[in-house]
Design an enzyme around this catalytic site. Structure first.
Site, PDB file in Angstrom:
ATOM      1  N   GLY A  31       0.825  -1.199   0.000  1.00  0.00           N
ATOM      2  CA  GLY A  31       0.000   0.000   0.000  1.00  0.00           C
ATOM      3  C   GLY A  31       0.861   1.250   0.000  1.00  0.00           C
ATOM      4  O   GLY A  31       1.894   1.295  -0.673  1.00  0.00           O
ATOM      5  N   PHE A  32       0.457   2.253   0.758  1.00  0.00           N
ATOM      6  CA  PHE A  32       1.143   3.546   0.789  1.00  0.00           C
ATOM      7  C   PHE A  32       2.325   3.487   1.754  1.00  0.00           C
ATOM      8  O   PHE A  32       2.146   3.232   2.945  1.00  0.00           O
ATOM      9  CB  PHE A  32       0.142   4.626   1.216  1.00  0.00           C
ATOM     10  CG  PHE A  32       0.690   6.018   1.165  1.00  0.00           C
ATOM     11  CD1 PHE A  32       1.376   6.476   0.059  1.00  0.00           C
ATOM     12  CD2 PHE A  32       0.492   6.889   2.220  1.00  0.00           C
ATOM     13  CE1 PHE A  32       1.873   7.769   0.005  1.00  0.00           C
ATOM     14  CE2 PHE A  32       0.974   8.187   2.180  1.00  0.00           C
ATOM     15  CZ  PHE A  32       1.670   8.628   1.060  1.00  0.00           C
ATOM     16  N   LEU A  33       3.531   3.703   1.212  1.00  0.00           N
ATOM     17  CA  LEU A  33       4.754   3.773   2.015  1.00  0.00           C
ATOM     18  C   LEU A  33       4.875   2.631   3.024  1.00  0.00           C
ATOM     19  O   LEU A  33       4.951   2.855   4.229  1.00  0.00           O
ATOM     20  CB  LEU A  33       4.828   5.121   2.746  1.00  0.00           C
ATOM     21  CG  LEU A  33       4.950   6.345   1.852  1.00  0.00           C
ATOM     22  CD1 LEU A  33       4.833   7.623   2.689  1.00  0.00           C
ATOM     23  CD2 LEU A  33       6.266   6.363   1.086  1.00  0.00           C
TER      24      LEU A  33
END
Ligand SMILES: [Cu+2]
Lengths: 410, 119
Positions: free
Chosen positions: A103-105
């Protein structure tokens, strides 16, 4: 071999994108540089032989071999994109043997016993907006199937350009610790064995997580000290600060190297001074600091730079530091050189010209290690023999902005 | 930084509206005799202040680095009260309507901590 061929042919014949990571991996490997090309030729030959022999095609979903010391995990945060990617590479053959989505970072982790890899990650219900869910996911490293999915309450993850030591496994691989920045510094404890979030430990203004035992970790604090945290039973955690070990104007980079097996923390500054701390006794022992560059070199602009600028090989007690001539405040720009330093004496053993713009380095922890040099700009992993300084192979097309290299110290 | 300050300002507006009758109330004009807290050198210079219920605290940022005042939701605080980022010499005032201890931080510098004890 025939299975790999099968997947390639199947993918090519039907143009299908739904055949799974293994097929994709085989395709990537087939379309790859030098080392991978020879694999492509071999695969084509085997396929032709199978066809000539009238052997029937038998499509299957492939499994990767078990993780060994030369399994390289490359994480691509894709320049802050909402969806990221992992590449699993076999360092010996320079082939992609699998991929996984993030996912995100995400913060990647790899178990030291090879039993899983995974991530602490963040997704949103409408791609990059809507309800946020933070979670920890563990994957089987042979099938890439999830073996645990643990939700983290109240979106506690620190969303930051990936620093490997912002999320860490305890040596027994049973606990995952992650950092929370806001609204106040804290470390989240995730019980991987019980597959549940345990609790948040409030800490002072300290950063990064270096587990030194199954219930102890160290952090680096704003005032220049380290903090020792005993996770403790029943939520009773204890903290203790060490002495202040660096000056306020000595800036320690965000990507120190840490060997959980030897307890060695290797922490360079912007100028190439390297602090080493031995955490193996569960107390911080500060070793004499090393200077990677001479005063004359510093005058010529030599300084460390990149993302993961340093790697440490436990058995040989060697430090690998990315360096180049650079202007001040250009510490995140890539480097073209690698400095091999004896951690005990501080003596420079080698200066390797990498001939690429390298952002991150990693090293396998076997007796004759491979050196992994990742170029975010080239989106390629270059594999070196650190003894000879020669490039042995490379893997290209690794996403959009690959930045993190991880190996397992098995 | 500008985007962050803008977001913080928006959050403060909605918090103000929602909490008009709550324990914490962001006010445009601090009543006379309100307690002053200066922000300097990455610190709330008076990290703990004691006031009477119904009076206010005014924070003034005295340095170029922007700071704010951020009360997280918890016991006694129904919803986050996240003040706007203050530039040099800007102020922010909060009226405290109910007794209690109110901990706060600066949003981008969570190591900056303060406390208002309301008697
Ligand atoms: Cu601040």
């Amino acid at each position: 071999m025939t299975h790999a061929y099968t997947k390639v042919r199947q993918a090519l014949c039907y143009g299908s994108a739904t055949l799974g990571a293994a097929a994709l991996a085989a395709l990537i490997a087939a379309g790859s540089a030098a080392a991978a090309e020879s694999h492509g030729v071999a695969t084509a030959k085997a396929a032709a032989a199978d066809l000539a022999a009238g052997k029937a095609d038998d499509p299957v979903v492939l499994k990767a071999a078990p993780i060994n010391a030369r399994r390289v995990f490359v994480y691509d945060p894709k320049h802050f994109a909402a969806i990221s990617q992992f590449y699993m590479i076999d360092g010996d053959t320079a082939r992609v043997v699998g991929t996984a989505d993030g996912g995100f970072l995400s913060n990647p982790v790899v178990a030291s016993d090879g039993s899983f890899f995974g991530q602490a990650s963040t997704v949103y219900e409408r791609i990059a907006r809507g309800k946020r869910t933070d979670y920890v996911e563990l994957l089987d490293p042979q099938t890439n199937n999830p073996i645990a999915d643990i939700e983290l309450p109240n979106s506690p993850r620190f969303l930051v350009g990936t620093y490997p030591w912002m999320t860490a496994l305890t040596p027994n691989n049973k606990t995952l610790l992650f950092y929370q920045f806001s609204p106040q510094p804290a470390v989240g404890v995730v019980d991987l064995a019980g597959k549940k979030f345990d609790r948040m430990i409030e800490v002072p203004d300290c950063y990064h997580i270096f587990p030194s035992s199954n219930d102890t970790f160290f952090m680096h604090c704003r005032d220049g000290s380290l903090l020792k945290v005993g996770i403790g039973a029943d939520g009773k955690s204890q903290t203790k600060r060490t002495e202040i070990f660096h000056k306020e104007n000595e800036y320690l980079i965000n990507h120190p190297a840490y060997s959980p097996k030897s307890g060695r923390l290797v922490w360079p500054t912007y100028t190439g001074k390297i602090f080493q701390i031995d955490l193996s006794s569960q107390d911080a022992k500060f070793l004499p600091a090393i200077e990677a560059f001479t005063d004359a070199e510093k005058k010529e602009g030599w300084a460390p730079g990149g993302w993961q600028q340093v790697a440490y090989h436990r058995e040989s007690d060697r430090i690998f530091l990315l360096g180049d001539q650079r202007a001040a405040s250009k510490h995140k720009a890539p480097s073209r050189f690698l400095f091999v330093i004896d951690a005990k004496t501080g003596k420079r053993i080698n200066k390797i010209e990498l001939k690429h713009e390298i952002d991150s380095v990693g090293v396998s922890q076997d007796a004759k290690p491979q050196l992994y040099a990742l170029s975010t700009g080239d989106k390629a992993l270059y594999i070196f023999d650190p003894e000879t300084g020669k490039e042995v192979s490379s893997v290209n097309q690794l996403g959009a902005g690959p930045q993190v290299v991880m190996t397992s110290d098995m | 930084m500008r985007a962050l300050a803008f977001a913080a300002a928006l959050a403060a507006f909605s918090a103000t509206a929602a909490l008009a009758a709550g324990a914490l109330e962001a006010v445009q004009e601090a009543p006379a005799g309100s307690t002053e807290v200066k922000i300097a050198k990455m610190k709330f210079q008076t990290p703990e202040v004691r006031i009477k219920a119904g009076s206010a605290v005014t924070w003034t940022n005295t340095e170029a680095l922007p700071h704010n005042v951020h009360f997280k939701s918890g016991p006694g605080v129904e919803k986050d009260v996240e003040g706007p980022m203050l530039r040099s010499n800007q102020t922010y005032s909060v009226k405290f309507n109910a007794p209690g201890t109110y901990d706060y931080i600066c949003t981008p510098h969570p190591f900056m901590k303060g406390k208002v004890v309301v008697e």
